[in-house]
Design an enzyme around this catalytic site. Structure first.
Site, PDB file in Angstrom:
ATOM      1  N   HIS B 219      11.019   2.375  10.725  1.00  0.00           N
ATOM      2  CA  HIS B 219       9.538   2.931  11.721  1.00  0.00           C
ATOM      3  C   HIS B 219       8.789   1.376  11.451  1.00  0.00           C
ATOM      4  O   HIS B 219       7.804   1.357  12.367  1.00  0.00           O
ATOM      5  CB  HIS B 219       9.430   3.519  11.569  1.00  0.00           C
ATOM      6  CG  HIS B 219      10.373   4.295  12.895  1.00  0.00           C
ATOM      7  ND1 HIS B 219      10.055   4.574  14.253  1.00  0.00           N
ATOM      8  CD2 HIS B 219      11.579   5.325  12.098  1.00  0.00           C
ATOM      9  CE1 HIS B 219      10.788   5.663  14.719  1.00  0.00           C
ATOM     10  NE2 HIS B 219      11.728   6.233  13.586  1.00  0.00           N
ATOM     11  N   TYR B 399      19.792   2.301  15.830  1.00  0.00           N
ATOM     12  CA  TYR B 399      19.445   2.940  14.477  1.00  0.00           C
ATOM     13  C   TYR B 399      19.250   4.683  14.761  1.00  0.00           C
ATOM     14  O   TYR B 399      19.321   4.871  14.030  1.00  0.00           O
ATOM     15  CB  TYR B 399      18.485   1.355  14.254  1.00  0.00           C
ATOM     16  CG  TYR B 399      18.999   2.115  12.686  1.00  0.00           C
ATOM     17  CD1 TYR B 399      18.360   2.520  11.696  1.00  0.00           C
ATOM     18  CD2 TYR B 399      18.890   0.392  12.261  1.00  0.00           C
ATOM     19  CE1 TYR B 399      18.451   2.187  10.470  1.00  0.00           C
ATOM     20  CE2 TYR B 399      18.974  -0.063  10.821  1.00  0.00           C
ATOM     21  CZ  TYR B 399      18.801   0.748  10.110  1.00  0.00           C
ATOM     22  OH  TYR B 399      19.062   0.199   8.573  1.00  0.00           O
ATOM     23  N   GLY B 538      25.563  -3.697  13.743  1.00  0.00           N
ATOM     24  CA  GLY B 538      24.120  -3.534  12.863  1.00  0.00           C
ATOM     25  C   GLY B 538      24.315  -5.052  12.108  1.00  0.00           C
ATOM     26  O   GLY B 538      23.001  -5.055  11.605  1.00  0.00           O
ATOM     27  N   SER B 542      20.502  -6.895  10.710  1.00  0.00           N
ATOM     28  CA  SER B 542      20.254  -6.776   9.702  1.00  0.00           C
ATOM     29  C   SER B 542      19.951  -7.443   8.650  1.00  0.00           C
ATOM     30  O   SER B 542      18.443  -7.575   8.383  1.00  0.00           O
ATOM     31  CB  SER B 542      21.169  -5.619   9.334  1.00  0.00           C
ATOM     32  OG  SER B 542      20.209  -4.944   7.609  1.00  0.00           O
TER      33      SER B 542
END
Lengths: 600, 600
Positions: B219, B399, B538, B542
């Protein structure tokens, strides 16, 4: 004071306009922009002497000693002054910047070969792009509020980047340890070093089309945010074409026609011009209050101040026409595309044209290189080249080129004083755009050097010098070293002129204390339009900014990005001459960045 | 409706809290976010079939034909399906992603050798970093408002990037030409595919410390701006530590102590916690209105909603303590540094720690690779690696891992229902932070797969699915191809489960029409915590985000950036265990992302 004594009549005659100009440029007073307390519990910081060479980073330790971090500098030793083996080899292979510059500006047979053989030309471009961009931090480390690396320098993109961090506030002098404790009086610097007595034309026949190109081009990314402070920008990191289309989405929508991808225009005698402001509801242009401009003469352009100078207005008109022309070409290819796609694709093509013309016409003239400077982005694909750019505040300062501006301009045998041309685009409609452009083409720009700053632009110069002080710029020699040039050893070596050397010595005392901008434009003449230092510092910032544009990256640089082969062709064959000749009504002549011989 | 029938009692009991949760997450209704007219004068667009392979770009022409631009794809032919010689060789050398994944997750002797020999390990990391980041557009080409390359995708950083552009609006179906003309009912999808009947624990003993790490970490960069629309973000392009320090300068200043570089804290029984909100004047935290939280229990953290879940609060507290601990270390080394320098340098160290722990502990567990995943940024220096990152909106959707969230948690033999834990950090102060952390460590997280979505988080899931439709995400198979995986040929191949395959067939009709998120989390079990597709999509986003951080670049990655050798050492030796053990009061035990065997 010097203003009064020297130019009293002129100043009186134009005091309304100068007042308005001052409103525009003189918004901020240099101040300490850190609005939280700075606690300096340092009585002696050895890093104030900038002891680390070759971009080593100085860290002060508790016992008042220091350490230089030589990581990735290819040097070692206390001050990172001893080259590693690989560093020594690389240094040996790299020619000294001054020598290289001398070669590049000489008409050698080797350049003729390079220019003629595409793969050699590509190789040369690859070398130029990489060697120049290697000098620029990417990602950036520094901003103007801290004299050390911060994460904010990178993530807070409202900051201008800094190539060298500010001199720490706790150091004995503004330049660290050398020079006077207080800067010399800024008005005295301006008067003794910069102020024009008589106009000195540039030695390379540079014309006003060049001067206005520089201004029109650079203000898409030099957008200091004076509300926040001179270390902040409202702009993006480079060539975003926001000078044509507008910086904000709201601005962009205001000037779009929303038909066939085009921009709004006004037809005058069969020619297309930017629309009148009164016909674009809700758009705010930066017309200074109190100016005697009737509402029906105000225009709506992509950049909020480009209607204030006729040269910028002329470029804006030409780019507007070019955008709409490109839209027609695209619609012919893709009749089913909607307005939105035509608009965005034309904008990509225009961005490509801007970069092509800037590299191949503008930089070519500026540098006076005899090797052809080419726009060949593919040569840095799959190399270490970083396709992201930020604007450095030092680049903005370096780009203050008001010395180019003459005292006046002759259009069709009518002489206009500079101030008669400001805040009004009337001359364009009086003489016609084509005549005005031919006048820009045949009027000479000023020489970039000392004693050639017109009085009208002094407020801009003064503000910039004060800002460089508020932002604690390091001296010219620190920047010379940062860009791998040897520092000047004396005022005489810098200026090549005893009188000017004496003036600078009186102001600064020590050559290492000469301010950044002052050093840049007191340097002795060289083989380029600008001094060697300006070319060798502006070059890296400029090349990096142009080639790091997203359109140059492997995923963008392909025909489909530009709507297909035809659009890609427009980019790949763009030139200053085509830009004008395709968008002028009459037959264009001699369009170039130099005055044609017939006008000399 | 399904909510009522299934979970009536629970929903009633917590209806106040669910209402508040809905306020938080259910702000926007999916709508057409283009507020200007879209003119679609297209009756047949061959590009709706996505005919171009290998990332070729489709351009439609006037006669309803199309052309694929194969530039830089290493393929040619009408649909870019024939490899060039070099492309053929490269494809031959690159193992199929599924095979490679199987190797990497097997305990082969080759990994033991690689793990033991530093230069082999570095070589493996270089391969992983580069091969993964090569799959990510950098600079980005696409955003969610246009189905083609725009300059805005790059320059307007308030846009989330897009890895694949949206399906054009004029195409026959949401997925181009396959599948139903209208999406299946979202509530039906949720009920039939996602909703949990009974909690299914994860097969790799994943604990809640992992779940909250994921949430706390991500976040900082997943910050959708719902005021503007789901295609926009308020955040920066990656690991900016804004979840600890605050996203805006104003927020950051509110929670700084302005002494010794530290963050504000509150002492409770000799332990440091985030300050109370009432003690931080003027800071706005996202406490939903109407919640029964007394003012004196509200806290001020770096992220405005991290005080709403005790797991996030626990991480925030630990990072606060770590920051202040690092400041003490730095001050010991540099007693003369001011608060400002200590703060910024500690922040750089914390950022390094975050990346180190994320790579070496978090990604290692997530991937279940048997080769040690290492944080070695220098291996990509002087390569084509691009040190700039943007967040892709598909990454944000991928996510959404609420399947990890259990129905409740046992702390010291007390069972808390999930909703008893929301909006209150009381359990932390009731049991003590250390006990709470040990509980996170010993409670199992849920399995990432179908039928495991707790009812409480359904609003978040529904909003995300609706957003992916509003943003016209292409189907799972388009993304499989984009990331060089072969598309699923059947529903059975996707799910490995006949019953679920039949459900999906009923909803979508065609395997190519399966929605992005639905495909990601209905895939059959694999050797990692997530499905193969999640890891292989991902992973690139990432790895790119972590290694493209500025601190990993050549100019940052050196001791001086982190205050010297000691700070650099903190970064280079950081681990999840150290992070907790150094900042817990009691003796920490078994800190890891898996439940210790003693708790199973």
């Amino acid at each position: 004071m010097y203003l009064r004594s020297m130019e009293l009549t002129k100043v009186r005659r134009t005091h309304v306009l100068v007042g308005a100009l001052a409103t525009l440029v003189w918004i901020n007073v240099a101040k300490d922009y850190r609005d939280y307390p700075v606690k300096t519990n340092v009585d002696h910081d050895p890093c104030c002497e900038f002891p680390c060479e070759n971009q080593g980073v100085c860290i002060s330790l508790k016992d008042k000693s220091y350490i230089c971090d030589c990581t990735n500098t290819e040097h070692y030793g206390t001050n990172c002054s001893t080259p590693t083996w690989i560093g020594w080899v690389r240094k040996g292979l790299q020619p000294d910047p001054a020598t290289l510059h001398a070669w590049l500006t000489q008409d050698l047979w080797v350049w003729r070969v390079v220019n003629a053989v595409p793969f050699l030309s590509d190789y040369a471009m690859k070398y130029i792009y990489l060697s120049r961009s290697d000098l620029i931090d990417s990602p950036v480390r520094f901003e103007s509020d801290h004299s050390y690396t911060t994460l904010d320098a990178y993530f807070n993109e409202t900051y201008y980047a800094r190539t060298l961090p500010p001199t720490p506030r706790h150091c004995p002098t503004p330049m660290g340890v050398v020079g006077p404790k207080e800067y010399p009086d800024v008005d005295e610097v301006i008067q003794k070093v910069f102020l024009r007595k008589t106009f000195i034309p540039g030695p390379f026949k540079t014309n006003l089309l060049f001067q206005y190109y520089a201004q029109h081009f650079t203000h898409q990314f030099f957008r200091t945010n004076y509300t926040k402070g001179p270390q902040f920008t409202k702009g993006n990191g480079g060539v975003d074409a926001s000078n044509i289309y507008g910086l904000t989405e709201s601005h962009r929508r205001h000037i779009r026609l929303f038909k066939d991808g085009k921009l709004k225009y006004r037809e005058v005698n069969g020619e297309h011009f930017p629309p009148l402001l009164k016909d674009v509801e809700g758009l705010d242009m930066e017309y200074p209050p109190g100016l005697p401009i009737p509402e029906e003469s105000k225009h709506a352009l992509g950049h909020p101040f480009y209607a204030l100078l006729p040269g910028l207005f002329a470029y804006s008109t030409i780019w507007l026409r070019e955008h709409n022309r490109v839209c027609d070409v695209l619609k012919e290819e893709h009749p089913h595309w909607d307005d939105e796609r035509l608009y965005h694709t034309a904008k990509l093509i225009i961005t490509g044209e801007i970069i092509k013309i800037t590299v191949e016409n503008y930089v070519q003239h500026l540098s006076q290189y005899k090797v052809n400077v080419k726009f060949r982005p593919h040569v840095v694909h799959n190399t270490r080249f970083q396709f992201h750019n930020r604007i450095n505040v030092e680049f903005d300062h370096l780009y203050h080129w008001h010395q180019l501006v003459p005292d006046g301009i002759t259009i069709n045998d009518t002489y206009y004083d500079l101030m008669d041309m400001a805040f009004s685009v009337k001359p364009i409609f009086t003489h016609g755009l084509d005549t005005f452009i031919q006048a820009l083409n045949s009027n000479r720009a000023g020489k970039m050097g000392p004693h050639n700053h017109g009085v009208v632009n002094v407020p801009v110069l003064k503000r910039m010098l004060l800002n460089s002080r508020a932002l604690r710029f390091q001296g010219i020699n620190s920047y010379r070293k940062r860009f791998k040039m040897s520092p000047f050893k004396s005022f005489e070596e810098l200026t090549g002129d005893q009188e000017l050397a004496d003036v600078l010595r009186g102001l600064y005392g020590h050559i290492d204390a000469v301010e950044f901008y002052v050093g840049l434009f007191t340097e002795h003449d060289g083989p380029s339009v600008m001094s060697l230092t300006v070319v060798n510092m502006g070059g890296p910032w400029s090349v990096k900014g142009l080639i790091a544009n997203p359109i140059c990256s492997p995923q963008y640089w392909k025909p489909s990005t530009f709507g297909g082969e035809k659009g890609f062709e427009i980019v790949n064959t763009a030139s200053l001459e085509k830009l004008f000749c395709r968008n002028m009504k009459s037959k264009c002549q001699n369009i170039d960045f130099v005055v044609p011989d017939s006008s000399l």
